[in-house]
Design an enzyme around this catalytic site. Sequence first.
Site, PDB file in Angstrom:
ATOM      1  CG  MET A  92      47.716  32.636  44.557  1.00  0.00           C
ATOM      2  SD  MET A  92      46.609  32.009  45.828  1.00  0.00           S
ATOM      3  CE  MET A  92      47.756  31.116  46.868  1.00  0.00           C
ATOM      4  CD  GLN A  94      51.717  33.832  36.900  1.00  0.00           C
ATOM      5  OE1 GLN A  94      51.333  34.667  37.713  1.00  0.00           O
ATOM      6  NE2 GLN A  94      51.044  32.719  36.661  1.00  0.00           N
ATOM      7  CB  CYS A 116      45.456  38.250  36.425  1.00  0.00           C
ATOM      8  SG  CYS A 116      44.944  39.451  37.652  1.00  0.00           S
ATOM      9  CE  LYS A 126      46.280  29.749  37.382  1.00  0.00           C
ATOM     10  NZ  LYS A 126      46.425  30.894  38.257  1.00  0.00           N
ATOM     11  CG  ASN A 152      43.974  26.844  39.706  1.00  0.00           C
ATOM     12  OD1 ASN A 152      43.756  27.976  39.300  1.00  0.00           O
ATOM     13  ND2 ASN A 152      44.151  26.581  40.994  1.00  0.00           N
ATOM     14  N   GLY A 153      41.376  25.254  40.595  1.00  0.00           N
ATOM     15  CA  GLY A 153      40.123  25.904  40.965  1.00  0.00           C
ATOM     16  C   GLY A 153      39.380  25.160  42.049  1.00  0.00           C
ATOM     17  N   GLY A 158      45.574  26.987  45.191  1.00  0.00           N
ATOM     18  CA  GLY A 158      45.791  28.411  45.430  1.00  0.00           C
ATOM     19  C   GLY A 158      45.355  28.837  46.814  1.00  0.00           C
ATOM     20  NE  ARG A 159      40.272  30.956  45.708  1.00  0.00           N
ATOM     21  CZ  ARG A 159      39.069  30.963  45.180  1.00  0.00           C
ATOM     22  NH1 ARG A 159      38.263  31.970  45.435  1.00  0.00           N
ATOM     23  NH2 ARG A 159      38.669  29.974  44.408  1.00  0.00           N
TER      24      ARG A 159
HETATM   25  C1  FMN Z   1      44.977  36.958  46.280  1.00  0.00           C
HETATM   26  C2  FMN Z   1      45.179  36.164  45.019  1.00  0.00           C
HETATM   27  C3  FMN Z   1      46.255  36.440  44.222  1.00  0.00           C
HETATM   28  C4  FMN Z   1      46.468  35.711  43.052  1.00  0.00           C
HETATM   29  N1  FMN Z   1      47.570  35.977  42.299  1.00  0.00           N
HETATM   30  C5  FMN Z   1      47.837  35.182  41.229  1.00  0.00           C
HETATM   31  C6  FMN Z   1      49.041  35.357  40.484  1.00  0.00           C
HETATM   32  O1  FMN Z   1      49.845  36.248  40.765  1.00  0.00           O
HETATM   33  N2  FMN Z   1      49.262  34.504  39.456  1.00  0.00           N
HETATM   34  C7  FMN Z   1      48.379  33.499  39.122  1.00  0.00           C
HETATM   35  O2  FMN Z   1      48.638  32.730  38.202  1.00  0.00           O
HETATM   36  N3  FMN Z   1      47.235  33.344  39.790  1.00  0.00           N
HETATM   37  C8  FMN Z   1      46.956  34.146  40.831  1.00  0.00           C
HETATM   38  N4  FMN Z   1      45.800  33.949  41.529  1.00  0.00           N
HETATM   39  C9  FMN Z   1      44.854  32.909  41.093  1.00  0.00           C
HETATM   40  C10 FMN Z   1      45.169  31.578  41.746  1.00  0.00           C
HETATM   41  O3  FMN Z   1      46.458  31.142  41.359  1.00  0.00           O
HETATM   42  C11 FMN Z   1      44.172  30.509  41.325  1.00  0.00           C
HETATM   43  O4  FMN Z   1      44.181  30.379  39.937  1.00  0.00           O
HETATM   44  C12 FMN Z   1      42.745  30.826  41.772  1.00  0.00           C
HETATM   45  O5  FMN Z   1      42.710  31.372  43.061  1.00  0.00           O
HETATM   46  C13 FMN Z   1      41.872  29.558  41.720  1.00  0.00           C
HETATM   47  O6  FMN Z   1      42.449  28.518  42.448  1.00  0.00           O
HETATM   48  P1  FMN Z   1      42.048  28.207  43.989  1.00  0.00           P
HETATM   49  O7  FMN Z   1      40.562  27.976  44.001  1.00  0.00           O
HETATM   50  O8  FMN Z   1      42.848  26.985  44.338  1.00  0.00           O
HETATM   51  O9  FMN Z   1      42.416  29.413  44.786  1.00  0.00           O
HETATM   52  C14 FMN Z   1      45.559  34.690  42.676  1.00  0.00           C
HETATM   53  C15 FMN Z   1      44.458  34.433  43.496  1.00  0.00           C
HETATM   54  C16 FMN Z   1      44.251  35.148  44.648  1.00  0.00           C
HETATM   55  C17 FMN Z   1      43.055  34.854  45.489  1.00  0.00           C
END
Ligand code: FMN
Length: 310
Positions: A1, A54, A84, A123, A186-187, A210-211
Site C-alpha cells: 500500500m 510492484q 489501483c 494484483k 483480498n478485500g 491491507g487496511r
Molecule cells: C492508502 C492505500 C494505499 C494502497 N496502495 C496500494 C498499492 O500501492 N498497491 C496495491 O496493490 N494496492 C494498494 N492498495 C489497495 C490494497 O492493497 C487493498 O487491495 C485494498 O485496500 C483492499 O483490501 P483491504 O480491505 O484489506 O484494505 C492501497 C489501499 C489503500 C487504502
Amino acid sequence: MEAITNKPFRKICKKYGADILVTEFISSEALARDVKDSVIKMGFEEIERPLGIQIFGNNAEALVKAVRIAEKENPDFIDINWGCPVKKVAGKGSGSGIMNDIPKMVELTKIVVDASNIPVTVKTRLGYSEDSKPIVDIAERLQDVGIQAISIHGRTRAQMYKGEADWSLIGEVKNNKRMHIPVFGNGDIDSPEKAIEFKNRYGVDGILIGRATIGNPFIFQQTKELLEGKTPTIIPINEKVEVCKLHLEGLTELRGERNAIFEMRKNYSGYFKGLVNFKPYRLQLVTSTLYSEIQNLLDQVLDIYSEQEN
Ligand SMILES: Cc1cc2nc3c(=O)[nH]c(=O)nc-3n(C[C@H](O)[C@H](O)[C@H](O)COP(=O)(O)O)c2cc1C
C-alpha cells in the site's frame, strides 16, 4: 500500500508473520526516468524475502525498462498493479483503468512476463464496473501469458473502496478447473477470524490484508495463531508502544524526521485502537511536529495504559 508498506513497516509485518511482502506500487515511468523517490521505494532487506516489487503503468516501453531496473534489486518477483482505482493512475489507463481494455491488459502483462527473468504476478480487481466483472476470464488469460500468481481485490474500479468486497467471484476464479496458479483473495479482511473464515469458504491459496494492518501488524501473528488452533495473543501496551516507536524510528531513517512525523500520523489510531479515553493523546500525536515530543507522548501512553492493564 502506497505510503504504508514501506521498508520499516514491512519489516515489522514480517516479524509478526506476514508470509509474502510487496513494496508500495512504483510508477514504471518514474523508474524509467530514474526518479529518486521511486528508486528508494524499491529498496528492501534480505529478511523481507519472499518480496515482490510492484510496478504500475500502461506504456510497454516504460514497463519493460522498469522490469530491468527492478530486477537489478534482485526481488523474488515482479507484481503488476492492475488494481489501483485512483484517478491519477486509473484515469491514465494504469492500475484498474486498464480493465476498460482487457486485450491491452493481457498484452502488456505478456510484455512484462517476457521481459522478466523472475516470476511475474498480478494484483487486480473484479472488473471495471458493476456491469463488467470479467475476472474469471481475465485470470485465465493472464495465466495463459505466463503470470505465476494472481491477487484479486473483490471490488470493481468504479467501486473504488466503497461498498463491500464481493468474494464470490474470487471463489469462482479459484474453482475454475483451468486455473493452476495460486489465487489470492483480498478485500475487507479485518480480523483473524474473518481471514480464516474467508480462506476456508472461498478456498483461496492465500489472503492479502491491507487496511487492517495499518498500525496493526499484529494481525499476522494473531491470524497464524488462530490458523494453528491457538487463541490469538492479546498484544500488551508495552509491545504496541515499542513497535510504534520502532516504526517511527525506521521511517525517520528512510524518509527523514519531518516526513516520518507526518506519515506516522495515520498509524496511531491502529496501534492504540480500543484504549479508553485515548482521544486527547491521539490528537497530540497527530498534531505534534517534534520528534522528542512524540517520543514523550508515547512514553506517557505506555505509563498510563500499562497501569490500567495491570
Ligand atoms: C492508502 C492505500 C494505499 C494502497 N496502495 C496500494 C498499492 O500501492 N498497491 C496495491 O496493490 N494496492 C494498494 N492498495 C489497495 C490494497 O492493497 C487493498 O487491495 C485494498 O485496500 C483492499 O483490501 P483491504 O480491505 O484489506 O484494505 C492501497 C489501499 C489503500 C487504502
